[in-house]
Design an enzyme around this catalytic site. Structure first.
Site, mmCIF file in Angstrom:
data_model
loop_
_atom_site.group_PDB
_atom_site.id
_atom_site.type_symbol
_atom_site.label_atom_id
_atom_site.label_comp_id
_atom_site.label_asym_id
_atom_site.label_seq_id
_atom_site.Cartn_x
_atom_site.Cartn_y
_atom_site.Cartn_z
ATOM 1 N N LYS A 112 0.830 -1.194 0.000
ATOM 2 C CA LYS A 112 0.000 0.000 0.000
ATOM 3 C C LYS A 112 0.871 1.253 0.000
ATOM 4 O O LYS A 112 2.067 1.202 -0.214
ATOM 5 C CB LYS A 112 -0.959 -0.028 1.186
ATOM 6 C CG LYS A 112 -1.931 -1.196 1.152
ATOM 7 C CD LYS A 112 -2.820 -1.219 -0.079
ATOM 8 C CE LYS A 112 -3.894 -0.166 -0.049
ATOM 9 N NZ LYS A 112 -4.816 -0.271 -1.204
ATOM 10 N N HIS A 126 -1.777 3.014 -7.329
ATOM 11 C CA HIS A 126 -3.083 3.627 -7.651
ATOM 12 C C HIS A 126 -2.874 5.039 -8.204
ATOM 13 O O HIS A 126 -3.496 5.997 -7.762
ATOM 14 C CB HIS A 126 -3.978 3.669 -6.414
ATOM 15 C CG HIS A 126 -4.214 2.316 -5.801
ATOM 16 N ND1 HIS A 126 -4.825 1.289 -6.471
ATOM 17 C CD2 HIS A 126 -3.893 1.825 -4.578
ATOM 18 C CE1 HIS A 126 -4.888 0.230 -5.692
ATOM 19 N NE2 HIS A 126 -4.330 0.514 -4.552
ATOM 20 N N ARG A 151 -4.068 -9.340 -15.233
ATOM 21 C CA ARG A 151 -3.224 -9.243 -14.048
ATOM 22 C C ARG A 151 -2.480 -10.555 -13.799
ATOM 23 O O ARG A 151 -3.064 -11.641 -13.885
ATOM 24 C CB ARG A 151 -4.054 -8.911 -12.814
ATOM 25 C CG ARG A 151 -4.636 -7.512 -12.797
ATOM 26 C CD ARG A 151 -3.658 -6.518 -12.181
ATOM 27 N NE ARG A 151 -4.345 -5.255 -11.946
ATOM 28 C CZ ARG A 151 -4.896 -4.916 -10.789
ATOM 29 N NH1 ARG A 151 -4.849 -5.758 -9.767
ATOM 30 N NH2 ARG A 151 -5.473 -3.752 -10.635
#
Length: 350
Positions: free
Chosen positions: A79, A97, A132
């Protein structure tokens, strides 16, 4: 060992993020193949650090990548990075992101641009057809659908806490006598959609499986006639909204819970523009409407961390063989690099 591949797995700074990009057993596989693997200490990681030490990894204090990680080392995480350092000089591998216009994307890319570093975004780790190669989709779909069902049954408590798959399944099977819930899963045949359908099956909930055929000419009346909507669509281009704010006020609406696994809020790719911010572990549910009947949304952007051990092991099993190809000019990582350079090249003075 001078030319060995060097990886540094950092501590995750998000408080409820217990996952790891590499499980200890896969860390051992990398070390056995000559990779120099450094692992930061982390009290919240689901796997204790001594398991990495036993696998042959060097153990260092949390956050030490900032000042002690050599420039040629790849920094691996999942993250977001901490706000400091402002200039990012390393080659980072994580879910940035940053390429769909998400909040915080431009400042992150500016940090890489200013520091001369590189982002190899795990979202761009795809094959030649764009599929993916390493993802948490199944775990995200499973957890997202599970939360939606538990909330619909009045069994969801907050703040959320991580659990094992066995414990979650036991709770899902506690269906009230005579219950007759229906759910629709959009993107039902991707990783996330399959995970959502697995959770609904465990819960005994009938699921309609929709994909591009059903959404191309979407039947909103049919969608609104379900109790639960799970959105697990994966797209790299804008699509027509599945729901609008006007749909929420439709007096015929039966829909009462939305589980947005995709969670593209704030992006042009958002197919559910009926809420404006994600939810979180402390406040997992947001009420969107009270009439004609309550409608709530659950939109958590790190759903797989609710099942940290299982989701980490599944992801790690996909990732570790790909990491071995980092220094071979692999087309897989070249695509990641190209996506980063294209994103940085598109930055303007704003």
């Amino acid at each position: 060992m001078r030319d060995a591949l060097c990886l540094w797995m950092r501590h995750e700074t998000r408080p409820n993020e217990q996952r790891a990009a590499l499980a200890p057993e896969d860390a051992r596989r990398l070390v056995e193949r000559g990779v120099l693997l450094t692992v930061e200490e982390s009290a919240q990681r689901v796997f204790p650090v001594h398991q990495y030490a036993a696998a042959g990894c060097e153990i260092v204090p949390r956050g030490s990548w900032v000042s002690h990680c050599p420039a040629e080392t790849y920094v691996l995480g999942l993250k977001e990075l901490p706000d400091e350092p402002a200039l990012l000089r390393h080659r980072h591998i994580f879910f940035g992101h940053a390429y769909k216009g998400q909040a915080g994307a431009r400042p992150l890319l500016r940090r890489f641009e200013a520091g001369g570093g590189v982002l190899l975004d795990l979202e761009s780790l795809v094959d030649v057809d764009g599929h993916r190669l390493a993802a948490f989709g199944h775990g995200a779909g499973y957890a997202g659908a599970a939360l939606a069902v538990l909330h619909r049954r009045g069994l969801l408590t907050s703040p959320l806490a991580s659990a094992s798959r066995n414990a979650l399944d036991a709770t899902l099977r506690l269906a009230p006598a005579g219950e007759s819930l229906t759910a629709v899963v959009i993107g039902a045949y991707g990783r996330g959609g399959r995970g959502a359908c697995d959770a609904l099956r465990t819960a005994g909930v009938e699921a309609s499986r929709w994909n591009s055929t059903e959404t191309r000419t979407l039947d909103r009346d049919a969608l609104l006639a379900h109790d639960i909507l799970v959105n697990a669509i994966g797209t790299d281009h804008p699509v027509a909204p599945f729901l609008t704010r006007a749909d929420l006020d439709d007096p015929r609406r039966r829909l009462s819970v939305i589980g947005d696994v995709t969670c593209d809020v704030g992006s042009d790719l958002n197919a559910l523009p009926v809420y404006d911010r994600p939810t979180d572990w402390e406040h997992p549910v947001e009420r969107l409407r009270r009439r004609p009947r309550p409608l709530d949304v659950i939109a958590i952007d790190n759903l797989p961390s609710l099942l940290p051990a299982e989701s980490s092991r599944a992801f790690s099993a996909d990732l570790w063989p790909l990491l071995l190809t980092l220094r071979e000019g692999s087309p897989v990582w070249e695509r990641c690099l190209h996506a980063f350079r294209r994103a940085v090249g598109s930055l303007d003075g704003g």
